[in-house]
Design a protein around this motif. Sequence first.
Motif, PDB file in Angstrom:
ATOM      1  N   VAL A  54       0.840  -1.203   0.000  1.00  8.94           N
ATOM      2  CA  VAL A  54       0.000   0.000   0.000  1.00  8.94           C
ATOM      3  C   VAL A  54       0.879   1.259   0.000  1.00  8.94           C
ATOM      4  O   VAL A  54       0.619   2.204  -0.744  1.00  8.94           O
ATOM      5  N   LEU A  55       1.936   1.260   0.797  1.00 10.93           N
ATOM      6  CA  LEU A  55       2.831   2.415   0.822  1.00 10.93           C
ATOM      7  C   LEU A  55       3.519   2.606  -0.525  1.00 10.93           C
ATOM      8  O   LEU A  55       3.617   3.732  -1.029  1.00 10.93           O
ATOM      9  N   ARG A  56       3.965   1.518  -1.135  1.00 11.06           N
ATOM     10  CA  ARG A  56       4.613   1.603  -2.459  1.00 11.06           C
ATOM     11  C   ARG A  56       3.635   2.188  -3.482  1.00 11.06           C
ATOM     12  O   ARG A  56       4.003   3.035  -4.296  1.00 11.06           O
ATOM     13  N   CYS A  57       2.381   1.757  -3.440  1.00  5.38           N
ATOM     14  CA  CYS A  57       1.365   2.311  -4.347  1.00  5.38           C
ATOM     15  C   CYS A  57       1.165   3.800  -4.091  1.00  5.38           C
ATOM     16  O   CYS A  57       1.065   4.590  -5.031  1.00  5.38           O
ATOM     17  N   TYR A  58       1.131   4.201  -2.830  1.00  7.55           N
ATOM     18  CA  TYR A  58       0.971   5.617  -2.478  1.00  7.55           C
ATOM     19  C   TYR A  58       2.138   6.436  -3.028  1.00  7.55           C
ATOM     20  O   TYR A  58       1.949   7.473  -3.656  1.00  7.55           O
ATOM     21  N   LEU A  59       3.348   5.950  -2.794  1.00  9.76           N
ATOM     22  CA  LEU A  59       4.535   6.683  -3.253  1.00  9.76           C
ATOM     23  C   LEU A  59       4.583   6.771  -4.771  1.00  9.76           C
ATOM     24  O   LEU A  59       5.008   7.785  -5.331  1.00  9.76           O
ATOM     25  N   THR A  60       4.131   5.741  -5.453  1.00 11.31           N
ATOM     26  CA  THR A  60       4.137   5.719  -6.914  1.00 11.31           C
ATOM     27  C   THR A  60       3.016   6.567  -7.502  1.00 11.31           C
ATOM     28  O   THR A  60       3.226   7.314  -8.451  1.00 11.31           O
ATOM     29  N   GLN A  61       1.827   6.458  -6.928  1.00 11.67           N
ATOM     30  CA  GLN A  61       0.655   7.087  -7.524  1.00 11.67           C
ATOM     31  C   GLN A  61       0.392   8.516  -7.036  1.00 11.67           C
ATOM     32  O   GLN A  61      -0.250   9.295  -7.733  1.00 11.67           O
ATOM     33  N   VAL A  62       0.873   8.851  -5.843  1.00  9.85           N
ATOM     34  CA  VAL A  62       0.687  10.203  -5.305  1.00  9.85           C
ATOM     35  C   VAL A  62       2.038  10.905  -5.221  1.00  9.85           C
ATOM     36  O   VAL A  62       2.199  12.016  -5.689  1.00  9.85           O
ATOM     37  N   GLY A  63       2.998  10.242  -4.601  1.00  9.41           N
ATOM     38  CA  GLY A  63       4.350  10.772  -4.488  1.00  9.41           C
ATOM     39  C   GLY A  63       4.540  11.697  -3.298  1.00  9.41           C
ATOM     40  O   GLY A  63       3.646  12.458  -2.947  1.00  9.41           O
ATOM     41  N   ILE A  64       5.691  11.569  -2.680  1.00 10.76           N
ATOM     42  CA  ILE A  64       6.102  12.475  -1.616  1.00 10.76           C
ATOM     43  C   ILE A  64       7.436  13.066  -2.059  1.00 10.76           C
ATOM     44  O   ILE A  64       8.405  12.339  -2.231  1.00 10.76           O
ATOM     45  N   ARG A  65       7.442  14.366  -2.290  1.00 13.38           N
ATOM     46  CA  ARG A  65       8.662  15.038  -2.738  1.00 13.38           C
ATOM     47  C   ARG A  65       9.594  15.278  -1.563  1.00 13.38           C
ATOM     48  O   ARG A  65       9.154  15.313  -0.404  1.00 13.38           O
ATOM     49  N   PRO A  66      10.881  15.510  -1.830  1.00  8.96           N
ATOM     50  CA  PRO A  66      11.825  15.772  -0.735  1.00  8.96           C
ATOM     51  C   PRO A  66      11.462  16.975   0.129  1.00  8.96           C
ATOM     52  O   PRO A  66      11.760  16.986   1.318  1.00  8.96           O
ATOM     53  N   ASP A  67      10.778  17.988  -0.432  1.00  5.89           N
ATOM     54  CA  ASP A  67      10.425  19.161   0.366  1.00  5.89           C
ATOM     55  C   ASP A  67       9.049  19.041   1.029  1.00  5.89           C
ATOM     56  O   ASP A  67       8.618  19.921   1.745  1.00  5.89           O
ATOM     57  N   ASP A  68       8.354  17.916   0.818  1.00  6.36           N
ATOM     58  CA  ASP A  68       7.090  17.652   1.495  1.00  6.36           C
ATOM     59  C   ASP A  68       7.354  17.192   2.921  1.00  6.36           C
ATOM     60  O   ASP A  68       8.466  16.783   3.260  1.00  6.36           O
ATOM     61  N   SER A  69       6.334  17.221   3.730  1.00  5.72           N
ATOM     62  CA  SER A  69       6.393  16.663   5.075  1.00  5.72           C
ATOM     63  C   SER A  69       5.298  15.604   5.163  1.00  5.72           C
ATOM     64  O   SER A  69       4.224  15.771   4.580  1.00  5.72           O
ATOM     65  N   SER A  70       5.571  14.511   5.875  1.00  2.75           N
ATOM     66  CA  SER A  70       4.590  13.436   5.923  1.00  2.75           C
ATOM     67  C   SER A  70       4.525  12.809   7.303  1.00  2.75           C
ATOM     68  O   SER A  70       5.524  12.707   8.005  1.00  2.75           O
ATOM     69  N   LEU A  71       3.310  12.400   7.669  1.00  2.13           N
ATOM     70  CA  LEU A  71       3.064  11.773   8.955  1.00  2.13           C
ATOM     71  C   LEU A  71       2.000  10.703   8.759  1.00  2.13           C
ATOM     72  O   LEU A  71       0.962  10.947   8.148  1.00  2.13           O
ATOM     73  N   ALA A  72       2.267   9.508   9.262  1.00  5.54           N
ATOM     74  CA  ALA A  72       1.314   8.404   9.195  1.00  5.54           C
ATOM     75  C   ALA A  72       0.917   8.012  10.609  1.00  5.54           C
ATOM     76  O   ALA A  72       1.659   8.260  11.562  1.00  5.54           O
ATOM     77  N   ALA A  73      -0.252   7.384  10.743  1.00  9.10           N
ATOM     78  CA  ALA A  73      -0.709   6.939  12.059  1.00  9.10           C
ATOM     79  C   ALA A  73      -1.546   5.680  11.939  1.00  9.10           C
ATOM     80  O   ALA A  73      -2.201   5.442  10.922  1.00  9.10           O
ATOM     81  N   THR A  74      -1.514   4.883  13.022  1.00  9.83           N
ATOM     82  CA  THR A  74      -2.378   3.710  13.176  1.00  9.83           C
ATOM     83  C   THR A  74      -2.807   3.625  14.632  1.00  9.83           C
ATOM     84  O   THR A  74      -2.315   4.351  15.485  1.00  9.83           O
ATOM     85  N   ASP A  75      -3.669   2.668  14.877  1.00 16.15           N
ATOM     86  CA  ASP A  75      -4.021   2.312  16.242  1.00 16.15           C
ATOM     87  C   ASP A  75      -2.832   1.580  16.846  1.00 16.15           C
ATOM     88  O   ASP A  75      -1.980   1.036  16.133  1.00 16.15           O
ATOM     89  N   VAL A  76      -2.786   1.519  18.161  1.00 15.35           N
ATOM     90  CA  VAL A  76      -1.675   0.897  18.883  1.00 15.35           C
ATOM     91  C   VAL A  76      -1.471  -0.574  18.493  1.00 15.35           C
ATOM     92  O   VAL A  76      -0.347  -1.071  18.480  1.00 15.35           O
TER      93      VAL A  76
END
Length: 180
Positions: A54-76
């Motif tokens: 899922v992360l690989r698909c996100y990075l490929t289809q949306v992309g996070i550039r070097p100057d972007d900031s990103s934060l992910a979260a899940t339940d414990v």
Amino acid sequence: MSAPSRPDPGRLAVPRRSPTAPATAAGRPRALHVIDVENLSGCSAPTTADLHYVLRCYLTQVGIRPDDSSLAATDVVLAGRAAFVYAAAGIRFCVGMGSSGADRALLRTIDAGWMAGRFGALVIASGDGIFSEVAASAAARGVEVWQVSGRGGTSRRLQATARRHVRLALGPQRTEAAAG
């Protein structure tokens, strides 16, 4: 003969994309990505392999550039596996507890006023309606709001607030129970 004139960098216009144009990081302003791992995965117990997928698909289809900031979260419950996967990709990670815990953990990190001065786009990688208010607040401050959905559902309210929508092209999932 004079050299061709260069456009003033302060006046470069970002081309407007049609809502059906493919999503790419290239045409998007600097972005803050907030990623609801469980919503993108479509369940609360994806396998480690599915988290990577899922992360690989996100990075490929949306992309996070070097100057972007990103934060992910899940339940414990999922935090151990997911934090490893996302941190390895350079994405900051936080953990929530209880009903909508990951969503609330992400929301605590977003201040629309602060964000508007630093980012031109807010990419909400979730379909949960709980993000509608922050999306509307960011949009009111001139921030371009993107909504990315995966296997999870998508709130109509959030869809109505976001300017751009991306549905990740994901295959079927495997949960820990199915893999066992």
